[in-house]
Design a protein around this motif. Structure first.
Motif, mmCIF file in Angstrom:
data_model
loop_
_atom_site.group_PDB
_atom_site.id
_atom_site.type_symbol
_atom_site.label_atom_id
_atom_site.label_comp_id
_atom_site.label_asym_id
_atom_site.label_seq_id
_atom_site.Cartn_x
_atom_site.Cartn_y
_atom_site.Cartn_z
ATOM 1 N N THR A 1 33.146 35.238 47.538
ATOM 2 C CA THR A 1 32.350 36.223 46.442
ATOM 3 C C THR A 1 33.133 37.455 46.291
ATOM 4 O OG1 THR A 1 30.576 37.226 46.033
ATOM 5 C CG2 THR A 1 31.143 37.147 48.570
ATOM 6 N N PRO A 2 34.070 37.723 47.489
ATOM 7 C CA PRO A 2 34.885 38.987 46.773
ATOM 8 C C PRO A 2 35.797 38.877 45.659
ATOM 9 C CG PRO A 2 34.633 38.646 49.529
ATOM 10 C CD PRO A 2 34.083 37.371 48.532
ATOM 11 N N GLY A 3 36.084 37.798 45.428
ATOM 12 C CA GLY A 3 37.035 37.408 44.536
ATOM 13 C C GLY A 3 36.468 37.022 43.276
ATOM 14 N N LEU A 4 35.257 37.312 43.145
ATOM 15 C CA LEU A 4 34.528 37.070 41.953
ATOM 16 C C LEU A 4 34.004 38.255 41.245
ATOM 17 C CD1 LEU A 4 32.139 34.001 42.852
ATOM 18 C CD2 LEU A 4 34.581 33.949 41.607
ATOM 19 N N TYR A 5 33.876 38.375 39.850
ATOM 20 C CA TYR A 5 33.243 39.314 39.121
ATOM 21 C C TYR A 5 31.809 39.367 39.231
ATOM 22 C CZ TYR A 5 37.614 40.520 37.197
ATOM 23 O OH TYR A 5 39.246 40.980 36.921
ATOM 24 N N ALA A 6 31.045 40.414 38.708
ATOM 25 C CA ALA A 6 29.558 40.115 38.925
ATOM 26 C C ALA A 6 29.070 39.208 38.113
ATOM 27 C CB ALA A 6 29.013 41.648 38.613
ATOM 28 N N LYS A 7 29.670 39.024 36.915
ATOM 29 C CA LYS A 7 28.942 37.856 35.993
ATOM 30 C C LYS A 7 29.263 36.572 36.710
ATOM 31 C CE LYS A 7 29.084 40.225 31.739
ATOM 32 N NZ LYS A 7 29.815 40.224 30.178
ATOM 33 N N GLU A 8 30.348 36.329 37.328
ATOM 34 C CA GLU A 8 30.587 35.148 37.894
ATOM 35 C C GLU A 8 29.784 34.866 39.010
ATOM 36 O OE1 GLU A 8 35.454 34.997 36.604
ATOM 37 O OE2 GLU A 8 34.758 35.683 38.623
ATOM 38 N N ARG A 9 29.429 35.676 39.618
ATOM 39 C CA ARG A 9 28.574 35.777 41.010
ATOM 40 C C ARG A 9 27.140 35.433 40.463
ATOM 41 N NH1 ARG A 9 31.307 40.339 43.091
ATOM 42 N NH2 ARG A 9 29.969 41.768 42.146
ATOM 43 N N ASN A 10 26.710 36.013 39.492
ATOM 44 C CA ASN A 10 25.371 35.512 38.926
ATOM 45 C C ASN A 10 25.387 34.074 38.614
ATOM 46 O OD1 ASN A 10 24.406 38.168 39.768
ATOM 47 N ND2 ASN A 10 24.860 38.887 37.655
ATOM 48 N N PHE A 11 26.475 33.762 37.934
ATOM 49 C CA PHE A 11 26.541 32.384 37.199
ATOM 50 C C PHE A 11 26.498 31.607 38.386
ATOM 51 C CE2 PHE A 11 28.793 28.815 35.765
ATOM 52 C CZ PHE A 11 28.266 28.516 34.480
ATOM 53 N N ALA A 12 27.245 31.606 39.528
ATOM 54 C CA ALA A 12 27.511 30.777 40.625
ATOM 55 C C ALA A 12 26.042 30.854 41.390
ATOM 56 C CB ALA A 12 28.829 31.276 41.543
ATOM 57 N N ARG A 13 25.404 31.903 41.612
ATOM 58 C CA ARG A 13 24.167 31.848 42.162
ATOM 59 C C ARG A 13 23.150 31.232 41.597
ATOM 60 N NH1 ARG A 13 23.815 36.972 42.279
ATOM 61 N NH2 ARG A 13 24.895 37.470 44.071
#
Length: 327
Positions: free
Chosen positions: A132-144
């Motif tokens: 998760t430290p290497g992801l943007y906020a939108k990418e984290r929401n998408f993965a979550r």
């Protein structure tokens, strides 16, 4: 004792260095240390779950039956009593052990699988914390969102498989009629049940994959609508091949469930493409020439998932000087 203390000291020092960096960067060596730490914690949680599942296999947890009773319930249903072998002096339903350590290995296998599922939020979080430290906020929401719906679909598929196993066993065992009697070995039966749970759970992820491909722009609703008949036929063929029991009931149930989920995925893709088409029309993207740049906003913002310290780094960049004005 110097080894563990030194390991914790190094771990604490790396954490301090990482918190001291404004952008959260780490060297390759620190990344490898972090990966080792996360893998060790994940393995620890899996081991704890395996110990818990091994104990639960033979012990009731209050109103919850033991794991062994849950696994043998489809085989011990009353409808299969005429087809099961009953040894002299035995009044209860039991599986057959043909090897010295077969029961121990089955208990360890089932307990590890059940413990890993129950403690999956803890060991999956370790992998999430690493990437998760290497992801943007939108990418984290998408993965979550992907992980959340994937877990729900897998659990739904496993529950459906558990409900289908008794009926599938009855169909398979009754093929022999009165000429055969059934005495299933523990290894064969447990492998059959676990395979059914796994196949149904993984198969339920296929519609989610279709939705994600549509969101990523790989597959459109028009193509899915055009390929609907062929894809539905492919789902029935997949169900016929994937089900381990090869009984018609399990194949039909899996195929029908996948067809309903796939149709739901197509409708979600239709709504998403319609919403995207309205957005393109409102922004005027379709009216642009091929050589004209799209009206994207490249200004970074916190909402777009700006990395920590990005503004500070940008402000420290040297300003461009116009030498024509200076002269």
């Amino acid at each position: 004792m110097a080894g563990p203390f030194r390991w914790f000291a190094e771990r604490r020092e790396r954490g301090k260095r990482r918190r001291g960096n404004a952008d959260g960067t780490m060297s390759l060596k620190e990344h490898l240390y972090e990966l080792r730490h996360r893998l060790a914690l994940a393995l620890l949680f899996v081991t704890i779950g395996a110990v818990f599942g091994f104990i639960w296999f033979g012990v009731r947890l209050g109103p919850v039956p033991s794991l062994g009773d849950i696994m043998t319930a489809p085989y011990c249903q009353p409808d299969l009593a005429p087809y099961r072998v009953q040894f002299p002096g035995e009044t209860s339903c039991k599986l057959l052990q043909t090897e010295p350590f077969e029961a121990f290995m089955i208990r360890l296998q089932v307990g590890t699988a059940a413990g890993a599922v129950l403690l999956s939020p803890f060991w999956l979080y370790q992998f999430w914390a690493f990437i998760t430290p290497g992801l943007y906020a939108k990418e984290r929401n998408f993965a979550r969102s992907f992980v959340f719906f994937a877990a729900i679909l897998f659990a739904a598929g496993a529950v459906l498989a558990y409900l289908v196993v008794p009926e599938g066993l009855q169909v398979l065992i009754s093929f022999g009629g009165d000429e055969f009697i059934t005495a299933l070995t523990g290894g064969k039966y447990i492998s059959f049940v676990i395979t059914m749970l796994f196949i149904f759970g993984v198969s339920f992820e296929l519609p989610l994959l279709v939705v994600m491909l549509n969101r990523a722009g790989v597959v459109s609703y028009e193509k899915l609508h055009k390929w609907r008949r062929g894809l539905l036929m492919g789902l029935f063929v997949f169900a016929a091949i994937a089900t381990p029991g090869t009984d018609p009931l399990s194949m039909v149930v899996l195929a029908v469930a996948l067809s309903l989920l796939f149709e739901m995925a197509i409708q979600i893709a239709r709504v998403h493409d319609k919403r995207k088409a309205k957005l393109r029309a409102a922004e005027g993207w379709d009216a642009l020439d091929d050589n004209e740049p799209a009206p994207f906003d490249y200004t970074p913002s916190d909402a777009d998932g700006e990395l920590p310290g990005e503004k500070a780094v940008a402000s420290e960049q040297p300003k461009r000087v116009n030498y024509d004005d200076a002269t």
